[in-house]
Design a protein around this motif. Structure first.
Motif, PDB file in Angstrom:
ATOM      1  N   SER A  50       0.831  -1.210   0.000  1.00 55.21           N
ATOM      2  CA  SER A  50       0.000   0.000   0.000  1.00 55.21           C
ATOM      3  C   SER A  50       0.861   1.254   0.000  1.00 55.21           C
ATOM      4  CB  SER A  50      -0.930  -0.002   1.212  1.00 55.21           C
ATOM      5  OG  SER A  50      -1.873  -1.054   1.119  1.00 55.21           O
ATOM      6  N   GLU A  53       2.218   1.691  -3.562  1.00 52.08           N
ATOM      7  CA  GLU A  53       1.171   2.134  -4.479  1.00 52.08           C
ATOM      8  C   GLU A  53       0.765   3.581  -4.192  1.00 52.08           C
ATOM      9  OE1 GLU A  53      -1.037  -1.962  -5.877  1.00 52.08           O
ATOM     10  OE2 GLU A  53      -1.819  -0.937  -4.100  1.00 52.08           O
ATOM     11  N   SER A  54       0.837   3.970  -2.929  1.00 55.31           N
ATOM     12  CA  SER A  54       0.527   5.358  -2.597  1.00 55.31           C
ATOM     13  C   SER A  54       1.581   6.296  -3.165  1.00 55.31           C
ATOM     14  CB  SER A  54       0.441   5.531  -1.076  1.00 55.31           C
ATOM     15  OG  SER A  54      -0.635   4.787  -0.541  1.00 55.31           O
ATOM     16  N   ASP A  59      -2.566   1.434  -8.678  1.00 55.29           N
ATOM     17  CA  ASP A  59      -2.682   0.034  -8.267  1.00 55.29           C
ATOM     18  C   ASP A  59      -1.904  -0.802  -9.279  1.00 55.29           C
ATOM     19  OD1 ASP A  59      -4.446   0.199  -6.020  1.00 55.29           O
ATOM     20  OD2 ASP A  59      -6.043   0.723  -7.423  1.00 55.29           O
ATOM     21  N   ARG A  63      -1.819  -8.683  -5.099  1.00 55.69           N
ATOM     22  CA  ARG A  63      -2.307  -8.780  -3.718  1.00 55.69           C
ATOM     23  C   ARG A  63      -2.821 -10.181  -3.459  1.00 55.69           C
ATOM     24  NH1 ARG A  63      -2.931  -4.040  -1.026  1.00 55.69           N
ATOM     25  NH2 ARG A  63      -2.664  -2.116  -2.220  1.00 55.69           N
ATOM     26  N   ASN A 243      -3.210   4.050   4.809  1.00 62.51           N
ATOM     27  CA  ASN A 243      -3.440   3.268   3.594  1.00 62.51           C
ATOM     28  C   ASN A 243      -4.924   3.242   3.234  1.00 62.51           C
ATOM     29  OD1 ASN A 243      -0.709   2.587   3.691  1.00 62.51           O
ATOM     30  ND2 ASN A 243      -1.112   0.756   4.928  1.00 62.51           N
ATOM     31  N   ARG A 244      -5.202   2.860   2.014  1.00 60.48           N
ATOM     32  CA  ARG A 244      -6.595   2.635   1.639  1.00 60.48           C
ATOM     33  C   ARG A 244      -7.143   1.448   2.417  1.00 60.48           C
ATOM     34  NH1 ARG A 244      -6.763   1.635  -4.557  1.00 60.48           N
ATOM     35  NH2 ARG A 244      -4.850   0.541  -4.020  1.00 60.48           N
ATOM     36  N   GLN A 246      -9.507  -1.912   2.949  1.00 64.48           N
ATOM     37  CA  GLN A 246      -9.766  -3.041   2.061  1.00 64.48           C
ATOM     38  C   GLN A 246     -11.009  -2.798   1.213  1.00 64.48           C
ATOM     39  OE1 GLN A 246      -7.623  -5.713   1.728  1.00 64.48           O
ATOM     40  NE2 GLN A 246      -8.886  -6.067  -0.089  1.00 64.48           N
ATOM     41  N   ASP A 248     -11.965   0.151   0.104  1.00 70.14           N
ATOM     42  CA  ASP A 248     -11.554   1.043  -0.988  1.00 70.14           C
ATOM     43  C   ASP A 248     -10.817   0.269  -2.074  1.00 70.14           C
ATOM     44  OD1 ASP A 248     -12.681   3.199   0.238  1.00 70.14           O
ATOM     45  OD2 ASP A 248     -10.807   3.942   1.123  1.00 70.14           O
ATOM     46  N   ILE A 249      -9.981  -0.688  -1.639  1.00 68.87           N
ATOM     47  CA  ILE A 249      -9.228  -1.489  -2.617  1.00 68.87           C
ATOM     48  C   ILE A 249     -10.189  -2.329  -3.441  1.00 68.87           C
ATOM     49  CG2 ILE A 249      -7.557  -3.371  -2.869  1.00 68.87           C
ATOM     50  CD1 ILE A 249      -6.160  -2.299  -0.347  1.00 68.87           C
ATOM     51  N   ASN A 250     -11.164  -2.929  -2.770  1.00 65.15           N
ATOM     52  CA  ASN A 250     -12.126  -3.774  -3.483  1.00 65.15           C
ATOM     53  C   ASN A 250     -12.945  -2.957  -4.482  1.00 65.15           C
ATOM     54  OD1 ASN A 250     -11.228  -5.950  -1.999  1.00 65.15           O
ATOM     55  ND2 ASN A 250     -12.870  -5.807  -0.463  1.00 65.15           N
ATOM     56  N   ASN A 252     -11.828  -0.375  -6.005  1.00 67.46           N
ATOM     57  CA  ASN A 252     -10.904   0.287  -6.935  1.00 67.46           C
ATOM     58  C   ASN A 252     -10.992   1.818  -6.816  1.00 67.46           C
ATOM     59  OD1 ASN A 252      -9.786  -2.075  -8.109  1.00 67.46           O
ATOM     60  ND2 ASN A 252     -11.631  -2.286  -9.379  1.00 67.46           N
TER      61      ASN A 252
END
Length: 615
Positions: A50, A53-54, A59, A63, A243-244, A246, A248-250, A252
């Motif tokens: 994370s 990627e930040s 992305d 993962r 970090n984002r 989970q 937010d990651i899901n 996108n």
């Protein structure tokens, strides 16, 4: 003006393109190690991916659960002009640009599996990825497998130590900046990254501490003791990251939105608001970029010195490997003749004492030949029984009256025949030495090493000439032995006492002669006289055989070894000459690689000079 980091990135990419980093080339490994970079270290699930990627704002990393990063990822960020499209390039796929970062993620996974297979094992072979974007800072980051404490299903028991050894191999280097990632919701005392960083960088000069997951701490707690350096002090300030999630990651969630949320978190946080200007992934990227550039600037003298040293070594190697061959027949013929002369010069140095080997010829004359002469079976040939037999057979039905001249001649001729063996053996021994010197001279002729076909051709021509010299030498030494047989030295026998004067009964010559003829003393005197003569001849041949061998073999080899080859080579045409100069493919490849390395080093030196002087 290009930044120093951007320049270093280009040098590292060039090293990668030539397959040098980790490929066994000591000079390029030294250059790579001399160029500072940032290694990202942390335990599994510490938020390493994370953070990266930040910093990138994209992305692009695989993962999943367990060990996802199973090979080092050398990530080079290149800041481009505003408005330019973002794209990525892999070191193993340099001509392909990736604009879809989902495909970048997939290629990282695929490339990992090309080395490790579909297993959970790790590999130290790095993946090289360059990202070009107006939204990044110039920076080189190395993402390493997460430190772990327990091997899981499908992993070897040594995986824990293997990962630590791999990470150590990067962070132990004095030019490596350590980005130690620790989650805020765990006690800093248990941080794998800080523990390892403290071991390899006890003063903290090379370590940047990053605290992730600040938003996941229990309510009523904060990480100020760590961020303000009270729990664990580093020479560089700690940086907090949010970090984002989970979710937010899901979903996108766009990285730009994630960065804005991160800034809002710190600016509105009652705990961290006073530190907001020095928190977040954007600040971390700028902080690392500024520090990395300052470190590079400080290292410029040592980098330049290393490059200059490597240039000198490569120039020397290029001279050693030789320059490319011209294509016209005249130049090729000139090259071949020059190579022949180079070989001939080394061969002569062996003969004349400039190089070892020629002394073995002297050893043939001083040791081997005398030893062979001493071993000749003259005692058996001149035994009393054999002398009696030969002398008696020489007389036939009419016995000799005074001195058995025919018996003497037969005994001497029979003895002289024994000298043929040592004479011919001396020729063969010197021939063997000369052949060995030809082989050694070809091997020691650096200029010839590029041309295996010409090597074998010269060896064949030289050995053919040596065979001719050997045949002529054998004829000559055998002639020397035959000459001794064809004419006996009369003065020697004239000096011998006349047997008739030694007869025991002068009043009865016939009776005395008969008695003496059949007595042992008579035959012993004959054997002794013949032996004395043979010893005299042996001394003569011991001196004359080496002279003949040197004249017919050594001197000819020194003066005319390749004369016949020169006449034949002059008749060859372009294609035949080119065939002789057909280089060893491995050597040609080595020259090409050496030239590329040399070009890279010179270009790197010029660019480092221009960038450093411009500032």
């Amino acid at each position: 003006m290009e930044s120093l980091i951007g320049l270093v990135n280009r040098i590292q990419r060039a090293c990668t393109a030539l397959g040098d980093y980790g490929g066994g080339d000591q000079a390029f490994s030294s250059l790579w190690d001399a160029l500072p970079s940032v290694a990202v270290v942390g335990g599994q699930s510490s938020g390493k991916s994370s953070v990266l990627e930040s910093i990138v704002g994209r992305d692009f990393l695989p993962r999943g659960s367990g060990i996802v990063t199973r090979r080092p990822l050398v990530l080079q960020l290149h800041k481009t002009e505003e408005g330019q499209h973002e794209y990525a390039e892999f070191g193993h796929m340099q001509r392909r640009r990736f604009t879809d970062f989902a495909l970048v993620r997939k290629e990282i996974s695929d490339e990992t599996e090309r080395i490790t297979g579909k297993t959970k094992q790790i590999s130290p072979v790095p993946i090289h990825l360059s990202i070009y974007s107006p939204n990044v800072v110039n920076l080189t980051l190395i993402d390493l497998p997460g430190l772990t404490k327990v091997a899981v299903e499908g992993q070897s028991e040594s995986i824990v130590q293997d990962i630590e050894n791999m990470v150590r191999s990067y962070v132990e280097k004095p030019n490596c900046i350590i980005l130690a990632i620790s989650p805020a919701n765990q006690d800093i005392a248990t941080s794998d990254a800080i523990k390892l960083a403290k071991e390899v960088d006890p003063t903290g000069e090379r370590t940047f501490g990053v605290l992730t997951k600040l938003d996941l701490m229990d309510k009523g707690t904060n990480a100020l003791d760590v961020l303000e350096g009270r729990s664990y002090r580093l020479q560089h300030p700690w940086v907090g990251i949010v970090n984002r999630s989970q979710a937010d990651i899901n979903k996108n969630v766009d990285m730009v939105i994630a960065r804005r949320k991160e800034r809002e978190y710190f600016s509105t946080s009652p705990d961290y608001g006073h530190l907001a200007s020095k928190m977040g992934s954007e600040y971390l990227a700028k902080l690392l970029s500024r520090h990395l550039e300052s470190v590079i600037r400080a290292k410029i003298p040592s980098i330049t010195s290393l490059i200059n040293k490597s240039i000198d070594e490569l120039e020397s190697e290029m001279d050693h490997l030789g320059r490319p061959i011209a294509v016209d027949a005249g130049a090729q013929l000139y090259t071949i003749l020059e190579l022949c002369r180079a070989f001939d010069r080394i061969f002569k140095e062996h003969l004349e004492g400039g190089r070892p080997g020629g002394d073995r010829i002297y050893g043939v004359f001083d040791n081997q030949l005398p030893a062979a002469l001493r071993k000749l079976p003259f005692d058996r040939h001149l035994s009393l029984q054999n002398v009696r037999k030969i002398v008696s057979e020489a007389d036939g039905y009419q016995p000799h009256l005074i001195a058995p001249e025919q018996g003497y001649r037969r005994l001497i001729e029979g003895s002289l025949n024994y000298f043929r063996g040592p004479a011919e053996a001396s020729v063969d021994a010197v021939h063997f030495v000369l052949k060995e010197l030809v082989r050694k001279s070809i091997g020691e002729c650096q200029e010839l090493k590029r041309f295996p076909t010409l090597q074998s051709t010269i060896a064949g021509a030289a050995n053919e000439a040596l065979e001719r010299f050997r045949e002529e030498s054998k004829k000559t030494v055998v002639r020397l032995v035959d000459m001794e047989s064809s004419y006996l030295t009369v003065d020697f026998f004239r000096k011998l006492p006349q047997e008739v004067e030694k007869m025991g009964n002068p009043g009865n010559p016939a009776a005395a002669n008969t008695i003496d003829r059949i007595s042992e003393g008579h035959f012993r005197r004959i054997a002794s006289n013949v032996s004395s003569y043979i010893i005299m001849i042996s001394d003569t041949l011991r001196n004359s055989i080496p002279k003949a061998v040197v004249y017919c073999q050594v001197k000819e080899a020194k003066q005319c070894l390749l004369n016949y080859f020169y006449t034949q080579i002059g008749k060859k045409e372009g294609k035949q000459l080119a065939d002789l100069l057909d280089e060893d493919p491995a050597l040609m490849e080595r020259r090409v690689q050496c030239a590329k390395r040399l070009e890279l080093y010179k270009k790197a030196r010029d660019e480092i000079d221009s960038v450093s002087w411009a500032r």
